[in-house]
Design an enzyme around this catalytic site. Structure first.
Site, PDB file in Angstrom:
ATOM      1  N   HIS A 193     -65.509 -55.154 -17.995  1.00 51.40           N
ATOM      2  CA  HIS A 193     -64.819 -56.451 -17.925  1.00 51.40           C
ATOM      3  C   HIS A 193     -63.931 -56.558 -16.694  1.00 51.40           C
ATOM      4  O   HIS A 193     -62.997 -57.361 -16.680  1.00 51.40           O
ATOM      5  CB  HIS A 193     -63.940 -56.662 -19.167  1.00 51.40           C
ATOM      6  CG  HIS A 193     -64.682 -57.111 -20.379  1.00 51.40           C
ATOM      7  ND1 HIS A 193     -65.564 -56.309 -21.048  1.00 51.40           N
ATOM      8  CD2 HIS A 193     -64.677 -58.281 -21.065  1.00 51.40           C
ATOM      9  CE1 HIS A 193     -66.046 -56.968 -22.098  1.00 51.40           C
ATOM     10  NE2 HIS A 193     -65.530 -58.153 -22.130  1.00 51.40           N
ATOM     11  N   GLU A 224     -75.541 -66.266 -22.961  1.00 49.60           N
ATOM     12  CA  GLU A 224     -75.396 -66.488 -21.523  1.00 49.60           C
ATOM     13  C   GLU A 224     -76.671 -67.028 -20.892  1.00 49.60           C
ATOM     14  O   GLU A 224     -76.618 -67.836 -19.957  1.00 49.60           O
ATOM     15  CB  GLU A 224     -74.950 -65.206 -20.822  1.00 49.60           C
ATOM     16  CG  GLU A 224     -73.443 -64.949 -20.877  1.00 49.60           C
ATOM     17  CD  GLU A 224     -72.930 -64.523 -22.231  1.00 49.60           C
ATOM     18  OE1 GLU A 224     -73.762 -64.200 -23.106  1.00 49.60           O
ATOM     19  OE2 GLU A 224     -71.712 -64.495 -22.448  1.00 49.60           O
TER      20      GLU A 224
HETATM   21  C1  TPP Z   1     -72.320 -61.143 -23.523  1.00 48.98           C
HETATM   22  C2  TPP Z   1     -70.894 -61.425 -23.793  1.00 48.98           C
HETATM   23  N1  TPP Z   1     -70.467 -62.693 -23.807  1.00 48.98           N
HETATM   24  C3  TPP Z   1     -69.185 -62.991 -24.058  1.00 48.98           C
HETATM   25  C4  TPP Z   1     -68.287 -62.000 -24.297  1.00 48.98           C
HETATM   26  C5  TPP Z   1     -66.817 -62.326 -24.528  1.00 48.98           C
HETATM   27  N2  TPP Z   1     -66.479 -62.083 -25.913  1.00 48.98           N
HETATM   28  C6  TPP Z   1     -65.921 -60.943 -26.303  1.00 48.98           C
HETATM   29  S1  TPP Z   1     -65.697 -60.882 -27.947  1.00 48.98           S
HETATM   30  C7  TPP Z   1     -66.357 -62.406 -28.151  1.00 48.98           C
HETATM   31  C8  TPP Z   1     -66.483 -62.972 -29.508  1.00 48.98           C
HETATM   32  C9  TPP Z   1     -67.432 -62.174 -30.297  1.00 48.98           C
HETATM   33  O1  TPP Z   1     -67.471 -62.647 -31.592  1.00 48.98           O
HETATM   34  P1  TPP Z   1     -68.145 -61.811 -32.742  1.00 48.98           P
HETATM   35  O2  TPP Z   1     -69.463 -61.295 -32.292  1.00 48.98           O
HETATM   36  O3  TPP Z   1     -68.130 -62.654 -33.939  1.00 48.98           O
HETATM   37  O4  TPP Z   1     -67.224 -60.535 -32.940  1.00 48.98           O
HETATM   38  P2  TPP Z   1     -65.706 -60.466 -33.418  1.00 48.98           P
HETATM   39  O5  TPP Z   1     -64.886 -60.487 -32.175  1.00 48.98           O
HETATM   40  O6  TPP Z   1     -65.457 -61.607 -34.326  1.00 48.98           O
HETATM   41  O7  TPP Z   1     -65.595 -59.154 -34.109  1.00 48.98           O
HETATM   42  C10 TPP Z   1     -66.744 -62.945 -26.940  1.00 48.98           C
HETATM   43  C11 TPP Z   1     -67.325 -64.278 -26.758  1.00 48.98           C
HETATM   44  C12 TPP Z   1     -68.748 -60.669 -24.244  1.00 48.98           C
HETATM   45  N3  TPP Z   1     -67.922 -59.631 -24.408  1.00 48.98           N
HETATM   46  N4  TPP Z   1     -70.045 -60.416 -24.006  1.00 48.98           N
END
Ligand code: TPP
Ligand code: TPP
Ligand code: MG
Ligand code: MG
Lengths: 326, 335, 326, 335
Positions: free
Chosen positions: A130, A61
């Site tokens: 959220h 971000e």
């Molecule tokens: C700081 C932040 N940015 C964006 C999000 C939205 N978001 C939730 S899960 C996700 C993907 C995360 O990917 P990863 O770390 O690979 O975990 P996975 O869901 O694959 O287990 C995003 C972008 C968030 N929760 N927090």
């Protein structure tokens, strides 16, 4: 009657219209490209404008908003998406210390024409991290314009103003309204920043609302009409510039003011509006100024609990009844 | 995939069968969560960890009861691996008063503090410094507890990851950074937004930390790798970064059908289902199919009962909304 | 008369007293150890308690506050320093999304006994990114207790309460007050969180102030006394818990309210206090509620400009005069 | 110090004399700023870059007029190297209306936008993503401009550094990350809070970036290194991390006497004064002492005049406080 569209679709439309007008408008954010955004608010953009205008970012971000700032300083009009407004906290340095102060600190040397869009607010059961309505976070910082539309047409009209603005604009898209429908904005629809709308005229009491609380206020007003209480609903649409005149002139007629805010009572935007009216509109008032805001707790997950915390039609109706008979 | 299968690994068959059963329990609970979401009984969102079970169970088996675990919104597997029951997890998802967090947290925030499961964090990367802090606390208090932070590949591009690694390295904290690399953020392939091929492991050296890249679908490999890292940490030798390659069997969240993933990739990973790998290992260790099937049957019973129990539980008393902000149990912010 | 000490020295004293009482109190922050803090507010701590209790950190605000949270969850009472409160923006996720919500989101499973101390506010000519008064930033987030003392004795007394509190406390040390002097706190001095103090009694008008604006208000009150306007000054001392009763009961006697805030008018803490009084104290009021707050611009560097922006004694005097004759 | 002095470097004597003069100009301006601070004519704080001149002048000489530079609160040298006059810098420090930023910025925020000096940032690390954004903008607009971010060793432990490097690497942005490693944060040695010996360079590989560690006190080496990196960037080959070893000759800020630094360390670095190194190079290139002294004399005259000019300038009109927030020049936030 005009064609209907969703608030969600209006977001994509509003951006697309500006991207067609001005090739310096470029989008960036997480999953906004081929995936079209996790809220499907960038639908069609990648297909129409391609990867040179619609950039997928890492989960960074600070880099997203920081890069948008750097680009805005140097000839681009970036439209950055922060997926959930709660994540403003992850890039708050840019929102609070860099973007709003840039022009001032440089003595006017640098202009920052950028938009930061974000999905804001509750109502979808996403829990404490959220679901927040955080217009008040950015409202604490002078130097940001703040838009928070409540209808699809306003989304398009305010998006046009936001993207064309040479000032930084924080653009709140309310998650709870994404599926709601309203009239399609006509071509070239532009709503100036800083003009409130009287979305329902009335004589007995003024409700000032923003984004999700506009439909809440309208439902309450409708219900109260049946009890012969005539409520005027003012949709602020923007917090900065703040259309204080619209509020004061409504209160001049109704003599009663209720603010309906999704954010918690402590530090809520309505407090500032209330304080303006308690000062400049003191002699207009026949009753206390009240605020229906969220309780001062984090947002709970369960609906049964959430209803206790956030403003509801019932709470608004109840507050109006008590104020009207004050 | 750069994972080389190490066939020299030895494991006790009885222990492995326990791990298998635990993984099956998670899998079945996730399936229940999915069904409940689709039927509308779970609202909001839910991020299922089906496919990631080996990471949770293997790591948990290498930890002590008093160690600390920090997980993400995709954290049901870690809650269960640390001892939360499917019933209390599902009740939380279903907004019931008997939920782990009294239905205040929801799917993304499962916490079981009395088992050292110190929360599921929904802001990507936020828990990495917090886990470092728990490890610092262990060091300050002179216990030899260890903290483990599990996170996704997507979290490796956020600043907090870098800050947490550096602090943990400088202070030699007993913390493990375990990345569940499932190749995707929400819908975007991690490779398309990351500057190095191994998003977690390739960042370790930047903070002077050792890193391991492992098959995250093999519970034995996960266990053995974590065990070594935990011993290092307990001995005062500081943090380790572990990148466990795995795959999610559902979409990112809610009803996401995950159409953005190539069919052959999905197929390849389904072949490498952690339950199947464990089953194969069990068979090769001489455990009979019947014993394994019996574990499955036990699990089915537990989860079915859990669903029923969660369904039967009451919704929370609305008055609960205004409790639990302060340590005195209340929420009063003014007089 | 009691011995005098500086506000600056009171910070170190306050922390040291608690560190002596409770070995689970541990400090961390940038340059706080051998260097004793860039504001010399951790003087003597490293010498007395050593590196096991006083930890120098890298420039990693997220790691500092995040680690403090993790430690607080597991048996330590961390006292984290964020050097300038403006840098709260660099770790705002922890302040807004993690720390205040932890206990609630876990259904009460986890308690967070931590203190985050910071040098807050203007008056030293540090410019737009090092001079903000940001109590209002954290005031937008339910779940944090907020202390902002104005005297050395209150620093010690509130520090004791903050460190002993099982809830997270944000502790604002005002840069402009660091060199100011006041009575030394007696041994075991404890000021409960959430109790305002009437620091000057008066009959004609109530000024509610916080931290740096307390001396401003007192100077104004002194000056106004010469004009036969009797001003009561209430030092809030904390924003959460908010001693609204103290404000209302003062207004019940004076019927007039002026809030003096260092933060900008938009989104300022005074707006919330004003809105409470405009609601619950409506019938007590004989005049508009006014707020002397900072102008809604970033803080300029030059003194000549800064004086235009921040609350000054002159502005307060002027506002009181106009309100008193309303 | 791992810097090996490269004696094979060739440089034109005339050009080097210009660089020397520019460095001397910065040095003398910093001395003036110090004196003005001590006499109370500069209020607030000021972070002097005396000792760091070679980084600014060497890098600037390798850039084009239309390239972008981003600096920190310790940024006077970059402003001057990009063409800000000592008079407008000192006027800013002295709160005068003729200051670079009309006295709204102050010492920590020197900006000279029309020379591509896009600001001095007082929040550590904040400008690194911003610089990446300017580079992204150049790429989007199809210019071949380059952005250079200068930052301290202390900034390498903050998350924004990591995020900026990763984004810049993934997007192959024409940006340089130039660390002025002066061994200290404010008062704390960087080594005591950093997990790797080279705080910037050792983090580059974590984002697939090339890194150079150089003698930051030798203007020729700085120039030559930056030149190569700039060419890479302009050619579309992405970012480079450069760690320039240097030392500050004053304390961190204000009147800090920097007592925390060992005397022999200070002594060693004073020997390696960038002006002295340049002077030695000039002499060995056959430039006479008289010519060098003449440069010093010109500089003294310029800076003395600048001090006078800044002193004579008026303070800003108070009404200026309420301008320049918005692009329309005003500050109106409500009607
Ligand atoms: C700081 C932040 N940015 C964006 C999000 C939205 N978001 C939730 S899960 C996700 C993907 C995360 O990917 P990863 O770390 O690979 O975990 P996975 O869901 O694959 O287990 C995003 C972008 C968030 N929760 N927090
Ligand atoms: C985010 C943030 N944290 C802390 C500070 C306070 N601070 C200002 S300068 C400084 C030291 C920076 O050291 P370094 O990056 O090495 O730069 P140098 O001052 O040595 O040039 C610190 C901690 C700040 N300005 N911003
Ligand atoms: Mg992933
Ligand atoms: Mg340094």
């Amino acid at each position: 009657m005009a064609e209907l569209t969703t608030y969600r679709q209006a977001v994509s439309d509003g951006i697309a219209r500006e991207m067609r007008r001005d090739s310096s408008v470029v989008c960036l954010g997480e999953d906004i490209g081929a995936a079209e955004g996790v809220f499907k608010t960038t639908t069609g953009l990648f297909a129409e404008f391609g990867p040179e205008r619609v950039w997928d970012t890492p989960i960074s971000e600070q880099a997203i908003v920081g890069a948008a700032l750097g680009a805005a300083m140097t000839g681009i009009r970036p439209v950055a998406e922060i997926m959930f407004s709660d994540f403003f906290a992850c890039c708050y340095d840019y929102l609070a210390n860099e973007i709003p102060k840039m022009r001032y600190m440089t003595g006017g040397q640098v202009t920052v024409p950028l938009v930061i869009r974000t999905a804001n607010g509750g109502g979808l059961g996403f829990g404490a991290q959220h679901s927040q309505a955080v217009e008040n976070w950015v409202f604490t910082v002078p130097g940001l314009k703040i838009a928070a539309p409540s209808t699809p047409a306003d989304v398009v009209g305010l998006m046009a103003s936001a993207i064309r603005s040479d000032d930084p604009v924080i653009f709140f898209e309310h998650k709870g309204l994404l599926a709601s429908k309203g009239e399609l904005a006509p071509p070239d629809h532009v709503v100036p920043l800083g003009e409130a709308a009287v979305v329902r005229p009335g004589d007995d009491l003024t409700i000032v609302a923003l984004a999700s609380t506009v439909p809440t206020a309208l439902s309450a007003a409708e219900q109260l009409a049946g009890e012969d209480i005539s409520v005027e609903v003012v949709d602020l649409r923007c917090l900065v510039p703040l259309d204080a005149k619209a509020v004061l002139s409504s209160v001049a007629r109704t003599s009663r003011l209720l603010l309906v805010e999704e954010n918690p009572y402590q530090g809520g935007w309505g407090a500032t509006v209330a304080s303006i009216v308690a000062d400049e509109g003191f002699e207009l008032l026949d009753a206390p100024i009240r605020r229906v805001a969220a309780e001062c707790v984090p947002l709970p997950f369960a609906d049964a609990l959430e209803d206790v915390v956030i403003p509801t039609v019932d709470k608004v109706v109840d507050a109006v009844r008590r104020l009207a008979t004050f | 995939m750069t994972v080389s299968e190490d066939t020299s690994i030895r494991v006790d068959a009885g222990r492995l069968l326990e791990w298998y059963e635990e993984m099956a329990l998670i899998r079945r609970t996730e399936k229940a969560a999915y069904d409940l979401f689709m039927s509308g009984e779970v609202k909001g969102t839910t991020h299922l960890a089906a496919g990631h079970e080996a990471v949770a169970v293997g790591a948990s088996a290498a930890l002590r009861e008093d160690d600390y675990v920090f997980a993400t919104y995709r954290g049901h597997h870690h809650a269960i691996a640390r001892g939360a029951t499917p019933a209390e997890c599902l009740a939380e998802l279903m907004s019931k008063a008997t939920g782990l967090c009294k239905a205040k947290g929801g799917s993304m925030h499962l916490t079981k503090a009395d088992k050292g499961m110190l929360g599921s964090y929904a802001i990507v990367g936020s828990h990495l410094p917090i886990a470092a802090g728990a490890a610092w606390s262990a060091k300050l208090r002179g216990t030899d507890q260890v903290a483990v932070a599990f996170f996704g590949d997507g979290a490796t591009n956020i600043g907090a990851f870098h800050e947490a690694m550096n602090l943990a390295a400088v202070w030699k904290l007993p913390v493990l950074f375990v990345c569940e690399n499932n190749l995707y953020m929400e819908y975007t392939p991690i490779a398309s937004v990351t500057s190095v091929p191994n998003p977690a492991a390739d960042r370790a050296a930047a903070n002077g930390l050792p890193a391991e890249i492992i098959d995250g679908n093999d519970v034995v490999i996960v266990h053995d790798t974590v065990k070594v890292a935990v011993e290092r940490a307990r001995a005062g030798d500081g943090p380790t970064v572990i990148e466990a390659l795995t795959y999610r069997q559902y979409g990112h969240s809610r009803a996401d059908p995950a159409k953005y993933r190539p069919a052959d990739e999905v197929e390849r990973w389904m072949q490498r289902d952690p339950l199947r790998i464990a089953r194969d290992r069990l068979t090769s260790l001489g455990v009979g199919e019947a014993d394994i099937d019996a574990a499955d049957a036990r699990v089915a019973q537990v989860v079915d009962a859990a669903v029923q129990e969660a369904r039967d539980a009451p919704f929370p008393d609305p008055a609960q909304a205004l409790t639990d902000v302060w340590a005195d149990g209340g929420a009063v912010w003014r007089n």
